[in-house]
Motif scaffolding. Structure first.
Motif, PDB file in Angstrom:
ATOM      1  N   TRP A 148     -26.210 -26.862   6.819  1.00  0.00           N
ATOM      2  CA  TRP A 148     -25.935 -25.456   7.030  1.00  0.00           C
ATOM      3  C   TRP A 148     -24.661 -25.313   7.827  1.00  0.00           C
ATOM      4  CZ3 TRP A 148     -25.204 -22.262  11.151  1.00  0.00           C
ATOM      5  CH2 TRP A 148     -25.255 -20.888  10.888  1.00  0.00           C
ATOM      6  N   PRO A 149     -23.760 -24.474   7.613  1.00  0.00           N
ATOM      7  CA  PRO A 149     -23.635 -23.397   6.646  1.00  0.00           C
ATOM      8  C   PRO A 149     -22.898 -23.812   5.387  1.00  0.00           C
ATOM      9  CG  PRO A 149     -21.912 -23.134   8.264  1.00  0.00           C
ATOM     10  CD  PRO A 149     -22.711 -24.372   8.639  1.00  0.00           C
ATOM     11  N   ASN A 151     -23.944 -25.382   2.911  1.00  0.00           N
ATOM     12  CA  ASN A 151     -24.748 -25.248   1.710  1.00  0.00           C
ATOM     13  C   ASN A 151     -24.547 -23.889   1.047  1.00  0.00           C
ATOM     14  OD1 ASN A 151     -26.034 -23.878   3.747  1.00  0.00           O
ATOM     15  ND2 ASN A 151     -28.088 -24.519   3.173  1.00  0.00           N
ATOM     16  N   TYR A 152     -24.042 -22.890   1.769  1.00  0.00           N
ATOM     17  CA  TYR A 152     -23.751 -21.581   1.182  1.00  0.00           C
ATOM     18  C   TYR A 152     -22.356 -21.530   0.575  1.00  0.00           C
ATOM     19  CZ  TYR A 152     -27.861 -20.083   3.754  1.00  0.00           C
ATOM     20  OH  TYR A 152     -29.129 -19.963   4.238  1.00  0.00           O
TER      21      TYR A 152
END
Length: 172
Positions: A148-149, A151-152
């Motif tokens: 994370w972040p 993965n966005y």
């Protein structure tokens, strides 16, 4: 065949370190009595530590070249070890010559990038020695998501050749 001066070098090194650490507080106290500016005191003390770090790095490089049993790995370790004298000399010269820092820091930054790539190459060579073909080994592993972040932002990399290619691009 062992390096003939290894024991002599170690004894000399410990005597030098002990003498330095004992003399350092006395030197600082004398600088204060003489009225030296903190800048020159910092430069002098930094020079003492540069004098202490360079023999360590040279000794480690000499030991790796003497016992050159795994050339695929040790050549990268030697390149990484040269970072210590380069960083220490850069910091010491930057303390003394403030205006030259703009010319010295790019050399350090370029070598730092070179060391990061060599660390990646070291890891890949080590994994190849231990596991064989790394991309085939990773191809058998389950898919791993980005942290994370990221993965966005990033799409998942397929394990195997794509994963190795993407990590190499990130490293460079």
């Amino acid at each position: 065949m062992a390096w003939p001066f290894r024991r002599v070098f170690r004894v000399f090194w410990w005597v030098l370190c002990t003498a330095t650490f004992c003399a350092l507080p006395l030197t600082i106290w004398e600088f204060r009595n003489q009225g030296w500016s903190p800048h020159y005191m910092g430069w002098f003390i930094g020079g003492i530590f540069v004098i202490l770090t360079i023999p360590i790095a040279v000794y480690e490089v000499a030991m790796h070249t003497e016992y050159y049993t795994r050339p695929r790995l040790q050549r990268h370790v030697i390149r990484i070890l040269w970072m210590v004298p380069i960083y220490s000399l850069d910091a010491w010269f930057a303390l003394r010559f403030k205006d030259a820092r703009a010319y010295l820091d790019p050399i350090r930054e370029i070598y730092e990038a070179y060391v990061i790539y060599n660390f990646y190459a070291y890891l890949m060579n080590y994994l190849e020695d231990e596991l064989g073909l790394v991309d085939e080994h990773l191809g058998k592993k389950a898919q791993v998501q980005h942290i994370w972040p990221c993965n966005y932002i990033l799409k998942p990399w397929k394990m195997g050749q794509e994963f190795i290619w993407e990590t190499k691009k990130v490293c460079l």
